[in-house]
Scaffold this motif. Structure first.
Motif, PDB file in Angstrom:
ATOM      1  N   ASN A  31       0.809  -1.216   0.000  1.00  0.00           N
ATOM      2  CA  ASN A  31       0.000   0.000   0.000  1.00  0.00           C
ATOM      3  C   ASN A  31       0.847   1.274   0.000  1.00  0.00           C
ATOM      4  OD1 ASN A  31      -2.495  -1.442   0.168  1.00  0.00           O
ATOM      5  ND2 ASN A  31      -2.018  -1.846   2.308  1.00  0.00           N
ATOM      6  N   GLY A  32       2.150   1.136   0.189  1.00  0.00           N
ATOM      7  CA  GLY A  32       3.028   2.299   0.230  1.00  0.00           C
ATOM      8  C   GLY A  32       3.010   3.034   1.557  1.00  0.00           C
ATOM      9  N   VAL A 104       9.227   2.394   9.208  1.00  0.00           N
ATOM     10  CA  VAL A 104       8.519   3.652   9.425  1.00  0.00           C
ATOM     11  C   VAL A 104       7.141   3.529   8.771  1.00  0.00           C
ATOM     12  CG1 VAL A 104       9.422   4.829   7.353  1.00  0.00           C
ATOM     13  CG2 VAL A 104       8.703   6.170   9.312  1.00  0.00           C
ATOM     14  N   GLN A 105       6.168   4.081   9.450  1.00  0.00           N
ATOM     15  CA  GLN A 105       4.799   4.124   8.915  1.00  0.00           C
ATOM     16  C   GLN A 105       4.553   5.524   8.379  1.00  0.00           C
ATOM     17  OE1 GLN A 105       2.663   1.385   9.170  1.00  0.00           O
ATOM     18  NE2 GLN A 105       1.257   2.485   7.848  1.00  0.00           N
ATOM     19  N   ARG A 106       4.103   5.627   7.139  1.00  0.00           N
ATOM     20  CA  ARG A 106       3.787   6.934   6.570  1.00  0.00           C
ATOM     21  C   ARG A 106       2.421   7.382   7.031  1.00  0.00           C
ATOM     22  NH1 ARG A 106       5.623   5.214   0.910  1.00  0.00           N
ATOM     23  NH2 ARG A 106       7.668   6.102   0.690  1.00  0.00           N
TER      24      ARG A 106
END
Length: 106
Positions: A31-32, A104-106
């Protein structure tokens, strides 16, 4: 292999080759929204590289990624059959069956 078996990965399995001049030590989830690197990479360096990748790809959050956004954890590597990918990560407590992961979560 079944979805309960694990395999051994290396940092090379996590690389994203953007172009001839840019290779990054991480990959994006489907999902990016999440970016995952093999090992416990320096948080400031990981944030810098994610921001560089986002700038090249012209994608990313409104706010720049900082070291405070970066996490160190461990994960099991699970083989996946009959899907578009060969393996997935499952966060787990550190053990002989896990690998270190920077994410890391955007």
């Amino acid at each position: 292999m079944t979805d309960t078996q694990t395999r051994t990965l290396t940092a090379k399995d996590f690389e994203t080759v953007y172009d001839d001049n840019h290779t990054f030590p991480f990959f994006e989830d489907e999902n990016g929204y999440g970016i995952y690197g093999y090992g416990h990479i320096d948080k400031a360096e990981f944030a810098r590289l994610v921001s560089e990748y986002d700038a090249l790809a012209q994608f990313g959050p409104d706010d720049e990624i900082t070291a405070d956004d970066v996490n160190h954890t461990h994960a099991k590597v699970i083989e996946v059959a009959d899907l578009d990918y060969e393996w997935r990560l499952e966060f787990a407590p550190e053990s002989a069956d896990t690998i270190p992961v920077t994410w890391v979560q955007r």
